[in-house]
Scaffold this motif. Structure first.
Motif, PDB file in Angstrom:
ATOM      1  N   LEU A  22       0.920  -1.065  -0.044  1.00  0.00           N
ATOM      2  CA  LEU A  22      -0.032   0.024   0.067  1.00  0.00           C
ATOM      3  C   LEU A  22       0.800   1.156   0.024  1.00  0.00           C
ATOM      4  CD1 LEU A  22      -2.616  -1.133   2.546  1.00  0.00           C
ATOM      5  CD2 LEU A  22      -3.179  -0.824   0.250  1.00  0.00           C
ATOM      6  N   PRO A  23       0.254   2.359  -0.685  1.00  0.00           N
ATOM      7  CA  PRO A  23       1.309   3.490  -0.600  1.00  0.00           C
ATOM      8  C   PRO A  23       1.234   4.027   0.964  1.00  0.00           C
ATOM      9  CG  PRO A  23      -0.411   3.676  -2.021  1.00  0.00           C
ATOM     10  CD  PRO A  23      -0.921   2.574  -1.319  1.00  0.00           C
ATOM     11  N   ARG A  24       2.493   4.611   1.221  1.00  0.00           N
ATOM     12  CA  ARG A  24       2.876   5.281   2.657  1.00  0.00           C
ATOM     13  C   ARG A  24       3.119   4.030   3.611  1.00  0.00           C
ATOM     14  NH1 ARG A  24       4.405   9.641   2.190  1.00  0.00           N
ATOM     15  NH2 ARG A  24       4.015  10.155   4.165  1.00  0.00           N
ATOM     16  N   THR A  25       3.709   2.833   2.901  1.00  0.00           N
ATOM     17  CA  THR A  25       3.854   1.795   3.874  1.00  0.00           C
ATOM     18  C   THR A  25       5.607   1.618   4.015  1.00  0.00           C
ATOM     19  OG1 THR A  25       3.846   0.269   2.047  1.00  0.00           O
ATOM     20  CG2 THR A  25       1.872   0.469   3.644  1.00  0.00           C
ATOM     21  N   GLY A  26       6.323   2.614   3.465  1.00  0.00           N
ATOM     22  CA  GLY A  26       7.549   2.484   3.668  1.00  0.00           C
ATOM     23  C   GLY A  26       8.502   2.117   2.390  1.00  0.00           C
ATOM     24  N   THR A  27       7.770   2.245   1.227  1.00  0.00           N
ATOM     25  CA  THR A  27       8.540   1.855   0.108  1.00  0.00           C
ATOM     26  C   THR A  27       9.638   2.779  -0.280  1.00  0.00           C
ATOM     27  OG1 THR A  27       6.688   3.047  -1.362  1.00  0.00           O
ATOM     28  CG2 THR A  27       6.333   0.650  -1.024  1.00  0.00           C
ATOM     29  N   THR A  28       9.371   4.186  -0.060  1.00  0.00           N
ATOM     30  CA  THR A  28      10.351   4.955  -0.531  1.00  0.00           C
ATOM     31  C   THR A  28      11.618   4.672   0.483  1.00  0.00           C
ATOM     32  OG1 THR A  28       8.870   6.609  -1.455  1.00  0.00           O
ATOM     33  CG2 THR A  28      11.111   7.397  -0.987  1.00  0.00           C
ATOM     34  N   LEU A  29      11.665   4.636   1.766  1.00  0.00           N
ATOM     35  CA  LEU A  29      12.437   4.348   2.646  1.00  0.00           C
ATOM     36  C   LEU A  29      13.278   3.156   2.474  1.00  0.00           C
ATOM     37  CD1 LEU A  29      13.936   4.896   5.251  1.00  0.00           C
ATOM     38  CD2 LEU A  29      12.234   3.497   6.459  1.00  0.00           C
ATOM     39  N   THR A  30      12.424   2.030   1.809  1.00  0.00           N
ATOM     40  CA  THR A  30      13.190   0.839   1.606  1.00  0.00           C
ATOM     41  C   THR A  30      14.097   0.936   0.303  1.00  0.00           C
ATOM     42  OG1 THR A  30      11.452  -0.531   2.400  1.00  0.00           O
ATOM     43  CG2 THR A  30      12.998  -1.606   0.846  1.00  0.00           C
ATOM     44  N   GLU A  31      13.681   1.771  -0.682  1.00  0.00           N
ATOM     45  CA  GLU A  31      14.269   2.194  -1.970  1.00  0.00           C
ATOM     46  C   GLU A  31      15.701   2.934  -1.656  1.00  0.00           C
ATOM     47  OE1 GLU A  31      13.688   4.354  -6.327  1.00  0.00           O
ATOM     48  OE2 GLU A  31      13.039   5.360  -4.368  1.00  0.00           O
ATOM     49  N   ARG A  32      15.584   3.833  -0.534  1.00  0.00           N
ATOM     50  CA  ARG A  32      16.826   4.585  -0.314  1.00  0.00           C
ATOM     51  C   ARG A  32      17.597   3.605   0.604  1.00  0.00           C
ATOM     52  NH1 ARG A  32      17.337  10.099  -1.615  1.00  0.00           N
ATOM     53  NH2 ARG A  32      18.063  10.477   0.669  1.00  0.00           N
ATOM     54  N   ILE A  33      17.212   2.661   1.377  1.00  0.00           N
ATOM     55  CA  ILE A  33      18.082   1.874   1.913  1.00  0.00           C
ATOM     56  C   ILE A  33      18.835   0.851   0.915  1.00  0.00           C
ATOM     57  CG2 ILE A  33      18.382  -0.469   3.442  1.00  0.00           C
ATOM     58  CD1 ILE A  33      15.795   0.941   4.971  1.00  0.00           C
ATOM     59  N   LEU A  34      18.224   0.310  -0.173  1.00  0.00           N
ATOM     60  CA  LEU A  34      18.766  -0.449  -1.021  1.00  0.00           C
ATOM     61  C   LEU A  34      19.665   0.447  -1.939  1.00  0.00           C
ATOM     62  CD1 LEU A  34      15.609  -2.362  -2.254  1.00  0.00           C
ATOM     63  CD2 LEU A  34      17.533  -3.499  -1.262  1.00  0.00           C
ATOM     64  N   ALA A  35      19.125   1.799  -2.094  1.00  0.00           N
ATOM     65  CA  ALA A  35      20.304   2.773  -3.122  1.00  0.00           C
ATOM     66  C   ALA A  35      21.657   2.684  -2.408  1.00  0.00           C
ATOM     67  CB  ALA A  35      19.466   3.909  -3.288  1.00  0.00           C
ATOM     68  N   ARG A  36      21.722   2.494  -1.239  1.00  0.00           N
ATOM     69  CA  ARG A  36      23.104   2.883  -0.496  1.00  0.00           C
ATOM     70  C   ARG A  36      24.071   1.508  -1.063  1.00  0.00           C
ATOM     71  NH1 ARG A  36      25.208   6.349   1.211  1.00  0.00           N
ATOM     72  NH2 ARG A  36      25.851   5.875   3.337  1.00  0.00           N
ATOM     73  N   ASP A  37      23.576   0.618  -1.887  1.00  0.00           N
ATOM     74  CA  ASP A  37      24.649  -0.251  -2.640  1.00  0.00           C
ATOM     75  C   ASP A  37      24.787   0.645  -3.969  1.00  0.00           C
ATOM     76  OD1 ASP A  37      25.407  -2.399  -4.445  1.00  0.00           O
ATOM     77  OD2 ASP A  37      24.647  -3.823  -2.923  1.00  0.00           O
ATOM     78  N   ALA A  38      26.178   0.397  -4.110  1.00  0.00           N
ATOM     79  CA  ALA A  38      26.629   1.097  -5.453  1.00  0.00           C
ATOM     80  C   ALA A  38      26.107   0.399  -6.544  1.00  0.00           C
ATOM     81  CB  ALA A  38      28.195   1.296  -5.504  1.00  0.00           C
ATOM     82  N   ASN A  39      25.744  -0.560  -6.546  1.00  0.00           N
ATOM     83  CA  ASN A  39      25.249  -1.441  -7.710  1.00  0.00           C
ATOM     84  C   ASN A  39      23.843  -1.516  -8.059  1.00  0.00           C
ATOM     85  OD1 ASN A  39      27.981  -2.652  -8.336  1.00  0.00           O
ATOM     86  ND2 ASN A  39      27.634  -4.007  -6.768  1.00  0.00           N
ATOM     87  N   VAL A  40      23.026  -0.592  -7.444  1.00  0.00           N
ATOM     88  CA  VAL A  40      21.900  -0.515  -7.238  1.00  0.00           C
ATOM     89  C   VAL A  40      21.127   1.061  -7.911  1.00  0.00           C
ATOM     90  CG1 VAL A  40      19.558  -0.362  -5.923  1.00  0.00           C
ATOM     91  CG2 VAL A  40      21.266  -2.065  -5.540  1.00  0.00           C
ATOM     92  N   GLN A  41      20.313   0.809  -9.127  1.00  0.00           N
ATOM     93  CA  GLN A  41      19.870   2.297  -9.470  1.00  0.00           C
ATOM     94  C   GLN A  41      18.565   2.188  -8.958  1.00  0.00           C
ATOM     95  OE1 GLN A  41      19.466   2.020 -13.781  1.00  0.00           O
ATOM     96  NE2 GLN A  41      18.091   3.869 -13.782  1.00  0.00           N
ATOM     97  N   ALA A  42      18.196   3.278  -8.352  1.00  0.00           N
ATOM     98  CA  ALA A  42      17.009   3.576  -7.605  1.00  0.00           C
ATOM     99  C   ALA A  42      15.981   4.448  -8.751  1.00  0.00           C
ATOM    100  CB  ALA A  42      16.945   4.280  -6.519  1.00  0.00           C
ATOM    101  N   CYS A  43      14.986   3.790  -9.327  1.00  0.00           N
ATOM    102  CA  CYS A  43      14.302   4.357 -10.485  1.00  0.00           C
ATOM    103  C   CYS A  43      13.078   5.066  -9.944  1.00  0.00           C
ATOM    104  CB  CYS A  43      14.090   3.240 -11.595  1.00  0.00           C
ATOM    105  SG  CYS A  43      15.485   2.261 -11.969  1.00  0.00           S
ATOM    106  N   GLY A  44      12.864   5.107  -8.641  1.00  0.00           N
ATOM    107  CA  GLY A  44      11.591   5.654  -8.458  1.00  0.00           C
ATOM    108  C   GLY A  44      10.499   4.672  -8.735  1.00  0.00           C
ATOM    109  N   GLU A  45       9.027   5.506  -8.867  1.00  0.00           N
ATOM    110  CA  GLU A  45       7.852   4.806  -9.244  1.00  0.00           C
ATOM    111  C   GLU A  45       7.571   4.973 -10.658  1.00  0.00           C
ATOM    112  OE1 GLU A  45       4.784   6.663  -6.805  1.00  0.00           O
ATOM    113  OE2 GLU A  45       5.514   6.139  -4.784  1.00  0.00           O
ATOM    114  N   LEU A  46       7.895   3.625 -11.287  1.00  0.00           N
ATOM    115  CA  LEU A  46       7.713   3.539 -12.473  1.00  0.00           C
ATOM    116  C   LEU A  46       6.339   3.058 -13.106  1.00  0.00           C
ATOM    117  CD1 LEU A  46      11.320   1.852 -13.433  1.00  0.00           C
ATOM    118  CD2 LEU A  46      10.571   4.246 -13.633  1.00  0.00           C
ATOM    119  N   ASN A  47       5.768   3.248 -14.203  1.00  0.00           N
ATOM    120  CA  ASN A  47       4.502   2.968 -14.734  1.00  0.00           C
ATOM    121  C   ASN A  47       4.709   1.718 -15.935  1.00  0.00           C
ATOM    122  OD1 ASN A  47       1.666   3.405 -14.674  1.00  0.00           O
ATOM    123  ND2 ASN A  47       2.077   4.328 -16.947  1.00  0.00           N
ATOM    124  N   ILE A  48       6.136   1.160 -15.836  1.00  0.00           N
ATOM    125  CA  ILE A  48       6.417   0.271 -16.883  1.00  0.00           C
ATOM    126  C   ILE A  48       5.499  -0.914 -16.766  1.00  0.00           C
ATOM    127  CG2 ILE A  48       8.044  -1.345 -17.765  1.00  0.00           C
ATOM    128  CD1 ILE A  48      10.080   0.927 -17.233  1.00  0.00           C
TER     129      ILE A  48
END
Length: 533
Positions: free
Chosen positions: A302-328
């Motif tokens: 659900l929105p507002r459950t920490g998805t952005t925080l989790t992405e920021r945590i994963l983005a601390r890995d140099a091999n990870v590209q954080a793409c945000g919210e995609l409609n693909i």
């Protein structure tokens, strides 16, 4: 369909469509002929003869669709108009705008580049290009082009909104506030700027002139004007920071009630899509014979459950590209389901899965910056988890959960773009959507098994070491202490969480609803009735 017709039949049907002023069909048929036979003089002549009147007709029909927020229809007509008149600045800008509304920033950027190659100092095209770059997570380039637009048209408040949004997405809240203030100097009643500044402004007291300014804006617009809703939310933000909770909640209620009235949520279509998605995966989805390296991570919930925080945590890995919210994913899955329904097909074939995979890989490749792992944190992708598991075995799926009371409150106090999250404007609708989410996740957990990793927001903020190590194991990434400082991540954040996640983790956010516990009694009752708490 047009390509399967004979040339003469296509040209005949195109002429008939033109006589009826069905410009879309006429252009599409002639275009299809020229794609097959570029030297066909009849098709080229027909397009040349209808160019002026058809361009105008297509543009007008696109405007009607745009007024109804029917972006796909508007885009279809504008693409045809742009094909006829690729140097027409008004058509190009309208197409780019609609593409951005429909989360198609890649194509929007190309359209802007095409028209700017002809007219390099076209302010509207520069602004739209800046917006596209912002949405494609290219902030430095966005600022550069927006500053150029500001020199050309310093009184266009959209420029200040976008410059502020880019700064906010980088955690530069003071700079964002300065841009929004500069825009309000141009137009003190700009609804978008009032809403944006209320989010980033940190120092507020009851005498702040912004509060009076916002009340004046509502009086000028009228309380029933849909645009007033955004000012009501802005007033809530400011009064909440002043701890005037009774007045703040009153404005929040008014804003939500107005949005619920003007943009009612279509639960029927949502439920039908969800039921159909489930029906396509009635049995456990077979796993691939090997364990492929992680290439994609989908953070859902659900929105507002920490998805952005989790992405920021994963983005601390140099091999990870954080793409945000995609409609693909959503666009590809909806397209496939519509095709299956048109064929009357009740099951997915191996060819269907391969076609979906090919499309997804192509779309993701177009956004890749070369890093081996891409993160898509679109929360509502929980609806398509079966498709992810079937088409992308190299993907890891993270599903976020959080205290339903905190989620419901956080949803109710936010303004979201578009209608996809229109359920947030009433307590009953929030509860209904939560039930829908729970039902769908029960199914995906059944058919996907441990391919879905459940991560609780409460555990993530209160037990960060254990939670982030479990996240690293689930995503097959290498944990480091960097994962404990997500506020230091440098990825672009364009969602409502931008202010929070660029600061150190706040551990008590799940309790924020308690300030309004009395006012939220109807919400708590709705959640209790739904069996969610």
């Amino acid at each position: 369909m047009a390509a399967s017709l004979s040339v003469e039949k296509s040209l005949t049907q195109a002429r008939q469509a033109a006589k009826k002023q069905d410009w879309l069909t006429a252009v599409t048929l002639n275009q299809a002929v020229l794609e097959r036979f570029p030297k066909n003089k009849k098709a080229a002549k027909a397009l040349a003869e209808m160019r002026v009147v058809a361009t105008e007709g297509l543009f007008q029909r696109a405007q009607v669709a745009e007024q109804q927020d029917d972006w796909p229809a508007a885009i279809t007509h504008l693409r045809a108009a742009f094909y006829l008149a690729p140097t027409h600045p008004q058509v190009a800008c309208a197409l780019a705008k609609c593409l951005l509304e429909d989360d198609q920033a890649v194509e929007a950027l190309k359209v802007c580049d095409d028209i700017l190659a002809i007219s390099a100092d076209l302010p509207r095209a520069l602004i739209l290009r800046g917006q596209a770059l912002h949405e494609l997570n290219r902030p430095d380039e966005a600022v550069q082009v927006l500053e150029k637009a500001r020199v050309l048209t310093p009184d266009d408040t959209i420029i200040y909104r976008l410059l502020g949004a880019v700064a906010q997405s980088q955690g530069e809240l003071e700079t964002a506030e300065q841009h929004f203030e500069a825009g309000l100097q141009v137009d003190p009643m700009d609804v978008g700027l009032l809403r944006h500044i209320s989010v980033v402004k940190r120092k507020v007291d009851a005498s702040d002139p912004l509060i009076a300014q916002m009340r004046q804006a509502i009086a000028k617009l009228g309380k029933d004007n849909p645009r007033s809703a955004y000012v009501q939310f802005a007033l809530f933000d400011l009064l909440h920071k002043c701890k005037d909770h009774a007045a703040a909640f009153s404005h929040l209620q008014q804003g939500n009630a107005l949005l619920a009235k003007t943009t009612p949520y279509d639960f029927r279509s949502e439920a039908i899509a969800g039921a159909y998605a489930k029906s396509l995966f009635p049995e456990p989805i077979p796993e691939s014979g090997t364990e492929p390296d992680t290439r994609f991570i989908f953070v859902t919930g659900l929105p507002r459950t920490g998805t952005t925080l989790t992405e920021r945590i994963l983005a601390r890995d140099a091999n990870v590209q954080a793409c945000g919210e995609l409609n693909i994913l959503r666009a590809a899955v909806i397209q496939q389901m519509q095709t299956l329904q048109a064929k009357g097909q009740a099951q997915l074939s191996a060819q269907d899965i391969q076609a979906l995979r090919d499309l997804l890989l192509s779309e993701f490749d177009s956004l890749s910056d070369g890093r081996p792992v891409m993160v898509d944190k679109m929360p509502l992708n929980f609806r398509w988890i079966g498709f992810i598991a079937a088409a992308l075995p190299e993907a890891r799926i993270v599903h976020m959960s959080r205290d339903p009371r905190a989620v419901a409150w956080s949803l109710y106090r936010q303004v979201f773009k578009g209608r996809a999250q229109g359920f947030v404007n009433s307590f009953d609708d929030i509860a209904r959507f939560m039930i829908y989410h729970r039902d769908l996740m029960q199914h995906w957990n059944k058919v996907c098994g441990d391919r879905v990793f459940d991560l609780g927001y409460g555990a993530l903020v209160n037990e960060p070491i254990a939670s982030t190590k479990a996240l690293a194991e689930a995503t097959r990434l290498t944990w480091s202490e960097d994962w404990l400082t997500p506020e230091k991540a440098t990825n672009h954040v364009r969602t409502a969480s931008a202010v929070q996640v660029t600061q150190p983790v706040y551990k008590d956010s799940d309790q924020g609803w308690r300030v309004y516990e009395a006012e939220l009694a109807p919400m708590l009752k709705a959640l209790t009735t739904a069996g969610l708490i």
